[in-house]
Design a protein around this motif. Sequence first.
Motif, PDB file in Angstrom:
ATOM      1  N   LYS A 161       6.281   1.783   1.126  1.00  0.00           N
ATOM      2  CA  LYS A 161       6.625   2.002  -0.038  1.00  0.00           C
ATOM      3  C   LYS A 161       7.574   3.159  -0.253  1.00  0.00           C
ATOM      4  O   LYS A 161       8.423   3.257  -1.340  1.00  0.00           O
TER       5      LYS A 161
ATOM      6  N   LYS B 273       0.719  -0.987  -0.133  1.00  0.00           N
ATOM      7  CA  LYS B 273       0.053  -0.021  -0.015  1.00  0.00           C
ATOM      8  C   LYS B 273       0.920   1.269   0.031  1.00  0.00           C
ATOM      9  O   LYS B 273       2.185   1.140   0.081  1.00  0.00           O
ATOM     10  N   ASP B 274       0.239   2.177  -0.424  1.00  0.00           N
ATOM     11  CA  ASP B 274       1.089   3.686  -0.243  1.00  0.00           C
ATOM     12  C   ASP B 274       1.216   3.680   1.184  1.00  0.00           C
ATOM     13  O   ASP B 274       0.474   3.818   2.115  1.00  0.00           O
ATOM     14  N   GLY B 275       2.434   4.178   1.716  1.00  0.00           N
ATOM     15  CA  GLY B 275       2.807   4.360   3.246  1.00  0.00           C
ATOM     16  C   GLY B 275       4.039   4.372   3.262  1.00  0.00           C
ATOM     17  O   GLY B 275       4.960   4.733   2.307  1.00  0.00           O
ATOM     18  N   ALA B 276       4.603   4.082   4.672  1.00  0.00           N
ATOM     19  CA  ALA B 276       5.941   4.281   4.957  1.00  0.00           C
ATOM     20  C   ALA B 276       7.043   3.339   4.393  1.00  0.00           C
ATOM     21  O   ALA B 276       8.066   3.903   3.949  1.00  0.00           O
TER      22      ALA B 276
ATOM     23  N   ASP C  58       1.678  -6.536   4.694  1.00  0.00           N
ATOM     24  CA  ASP C  58       1.557  -6.050   5.711  1.00  0.00           C
ATOM     25  C   ASP C  58       2.370  -6.382   7.094  1.00  0.00           C
ATOM     26  O   ASP C  58       3.080  -5.547   7.810  1.00  0.00           O
TER      27      ASP C  58
ATOM     28  N   GLU D  39       5.477  -3.986   6.551  1.00  0.00           N
ATOM     29  CA  GLU D  39       5.054  -2.780   6.957  1.00  0.00           C
ATOM     30  C   GLU D  39       5.152  -2.779   8.243  1.00  0.00           C
ATOM     31  O   GLU D  39       5.767  -1.833   8.901  1.00  0.00           O
TER      32      GLU D  39
END
Lengths: 261, 240
Positions: free
Chosen positions: B137, B132-135, B230, B233
């Motif tokens: 990525k 997902k778009d986030g830290a 997940d 992440e």
Amino acid sequence: MHSTMARHQCSYHLLPTVACLIGVFVTALADIHVPHEPLPYATTALEPHINHPTLEVHHGKHYKKYVDTTNSILGDGSVGIGTKKKKSLEDIIRESARQQQKSSSSTALFNNAAQAWNHAFYFKCMRPPGSSDAVTATTVGAAIKRSFGTYQSFRDSFVKAANTAFGSGWAWLVYDTATDALLVTKTIGADNPLTTAGHVPLLTIDVWEHAYYLDYQNMRATYVDAFVDKLINWEFVEQNFVTAVGGEGGGGSKKLADEEL
Amino acid sequence: MSATTKLLNPALRAAANLRSSALPKDVSKTAAAYLSAAPSGGAHTLPDLPYDYNALEPVISAETMTLHHTKHHNTYVTNLNVALEKLDAAVSAGDVSGIIGLEGALKFNGGGHLNHSLFWENLASKGSSEIKDGALKAAITESFGGFEDMKKEMSATTIAVQGSGWGWLGYNPKTGRLEIATRANQDPLQATTGLVPLLGIDVWEHAYYVDYRNVRPDYVNAVWDVVNWDVVEQRLAAAK
């Protein structure tokens, strides 16, 4: 063969002749060729200890890939390992081992050339079960007794080395020219006794997982027992020993033939 | 650590290290076990998979998962416990040479247990997880230029491991950046490099031989479909 035919056509005019001769030389270099030695027996011959699917992939895919990659590296000129002189595979292994510190292409050459050698040697270390040969009746059998006390003691040593090589590796019986004695050693990855001065390989077992996974899964010890008790080609080990003590360096040493250059 | 423990441990340690017959053998053994860092009275256990054995098909077969988990990982756990018991005995006997002699077995079996525990968790059934778009990525883009660039580099590096080993995406706590690293055999990433493991790919032949035979590249390229992003992440968040 290539080069004699080419030379025949190079006779007439100076400039084309020079160009032609250069072409011949380049062709000669490109023909450096480590052979993919055939399996000394049928792929079903070692059953039930090592089965046909294993030998098919081990010999036809793993070993072949090492040979092909070695030839590819030798042919592309990225490693300057004296291609002008006739080099045996053993020489290539020793030189690339020495040069490993200097370049990563030497490492790649070493890894592949050594594995090509190791596999050719390994397949010859085996013969169909039930073939009649007895280690006791051989001179290497006597040497085993001299160096280990008893055959059982050698067996324990060899089995232990094979079972305790962490990860991918090989166990070896070698002749040590310095001490005139036999030793059990183990190596990691592609490494082999050729890179240790004075060590002449007599016998090896491949304990990379691909050697036994299809037949034994994680049970390496069962594979090792089967190899040691049912499959060792003592005639080959004897040949290697006799050649070693004769001073020639044993182990299927084979200079690349003229035709192959 | 409770006050009792703070008082008790050094006393026990001192007592346990006495070689002399001043300490009865069974008390010495109990003390050593008590001091051992291992949970549940000194024994590590095989963790359950977070999914069924067939959950990662067709990328990794049920047969491979069963062998890999119940045989290979289980053996590392068993042998780690054996090595830890020997370590306890060596420590309580003050046998420094014996302690050092266990280094190989601890690294191999301890590393094997750590690595595989991490591995099962960073896998998930195909299609169940996406980055997902986030830290994570953002960190990947910063460190490698892009997600696909990272995958390409990690695939190549991991495929190139000679013999047995692992490919890792790791977090460097000193630089705050992500790095790709490989380890030979079962050498654990964090203990030997300081990088915090985010994603591991096992390239011991046992990890892929049943399904891919010698074609390691096919396995490594396919394994991206079953990564649990997940978890990766979460690991990054925990590492920072």
